[in-house]
Design a protein around this motif. Sequence first.
Motif, PDB file in Angstrom:
ATOM      1  N   ASN A  40      13.962  28.534  62.733  1.00 44.94           N
ATOM      2  CA  ASN A  40      13.392  29.386  61.699  1.00 44.94           C
ATOM      3  C   ASN A  40      12.497  30.456  62.313  1.00 44.94           C
ATOM      4  N   GLU A  41      11.670  30.042  63.260  1.00 45.49           N
ATOM      5  CA  GLU A  41      10.801  31.010  63.941  1.00 45.49           C
ATOM      6  C   GLU A  41      11.623  32.018  64.726  1.00 45.49           C
TER       7      GLU A  41
ATOM      8  N   SER B 277      13.022  34.634  62.366  1.00 44.60           N
ATOM      9  CA  SER B 277      11.958  35.549  61.947  1.00 44.60           C
ATOM     10  C   SER B 277      11.630  36.555  63.049  1.00 44.60           C
TER      11      SER B 277
ATOM     12  N   ALA C   2      14.469  39.102  63.358  1.00 50.12           N
ATOM     13  CA  ALA C   2      14.446  40.079  62.274  1.00 50.12           C
ATOM     14  C   ALA C   2      13.418  41.175  62.539  1.00 50.12           C
ATOM     15  N   GLY C   3      12.301  40.799  63.164  1.00 51.87           N
ATOM     16  CA  GLY C   3      11.278  41.771  63.480  1.00 51.87           C
ATOM     17  C   GLY C   3      11.642  42.688  64.633  1.00 51.87           C
TER      18      GLY C   3
ATOM     19  N   ARG D 276      16.865  34.690  54.007  1.00 50.39           N
ATOM     20  CA  ARG D 276      15.967  35.801  54.312  1.00 50.39           C
ATOM     21  C   ARG D 276      16.449  37.116  53.698  1.00 50.39           C
TER      22      ARG D 276
END
Length: 418
Positions: A370-371, A374, A377-378, A415
């Motif tokens: 999950n991290e 994220s 995506a950034g 997401r």
Amino acid sequence: MTALVIGAARSGVALVAHLAAAGEKVRVADRKPAAELQSALAQMPSGVELSLGGYDEAVLDGIDVVYASPGVPWDSELLNQARARGIQVSSEIELFLGLCRGTVVGITGTNGKTTTTALTGDVLAAGERPVIVGGNIGDTVLDRVDEITPQHWVVLELSSFQLESVQRPHLHVGVILNITPDHLDRHRTLERYVDLKARAIEDADQALLNSRDALVSGLARRARGQVLWFDRHQPQPPMPLPGRHNMENALAAAAIGRIAGLKDDAINQAIRNFKGVEHRLELVGEWEGVSWYNDSKATNPDAGRGALSAFPGAPVILIAGGYGGGFDLRQWVADVLANTEAVILIGASADELAKELGAHPKVLRAQTLNEAVSMAAGLAREGGVVLLSPAYKSFDMFKDFEDRGNQFKELVRQRFAA
């Protein structure tokens, strides 16, 4: 006749059903307790004797034949004890090959087996003969053996674990796509691993090999039948999936279609329409100009290299790492350096990979998938690719590579597609 089936996974369930239907008494042994096997046990016929949660040599008492699931090492203590007692040791795939009346194509290799098997099934389905696809691809075949006629094509994905359990399989077409070191924790040496792969072609009517792979091309002398080179197939098929490795898979499937007597137009149409296989460079979706790919089946560095070279010119954010070790990482590292903008490491191998990728300008660590999603995506930018291609096995954080890929897809869709 009383049979012992070791392992209550998919092939074990198929074995139990077949043997019980044939009137044999069946005993099932598995180290997992019944609570972890409820789905499998629900599929078994009544009257099966169960030895679950662990077993010892006594489980062999009164047994005439032992069938081992692919996950059971062929030189395990229990199988050696069975042999010492004079008990026959066999497997689902060996039993199937002895009963199968169809024309069998067996496909093996370190990487690309599942995609090539599925694609070959589609190609052969463009002809007039019925087609059955199964084996290591995930679909058992013993439960379908009675429906197979001499008119059927039977396309089998064969792993080294399955080939280990069949001394000299007789295939109409034996295919070896490529060979790189893998599963050496089980097979111990590369030489043993190569020998097992060679079984697919040693007694085949036709051996379909890859002249671009030195280990594979060196096996040509061991083939009893005609040797053909799939990488030389012409015309080049219209493979819709990205990557040179997928083009090699398509060349193999096209060459099999040619052996089957199909015309090039029919072969190419089947390949053009191919949608791919789940967890093999699978497009999850595109959001905000970024394409997200699930390549969770890349469970070794050589499998990961295929995906790394599939997006020339695109800024790639790679999520990699997992369970395993002992790999030669030099070529994988070179490909990562050449083809990625950033790398996010997960899993047990993260420390080792961080050291190997010391020359990379952007290497990050994530504690969870999950991290990692994220963080990716950034980092991703328009026109780019986020690629989950771990290059390692999944058992440190997940049930298996399917679980890893499914979790990745769910996290991405939550997401962006919610």
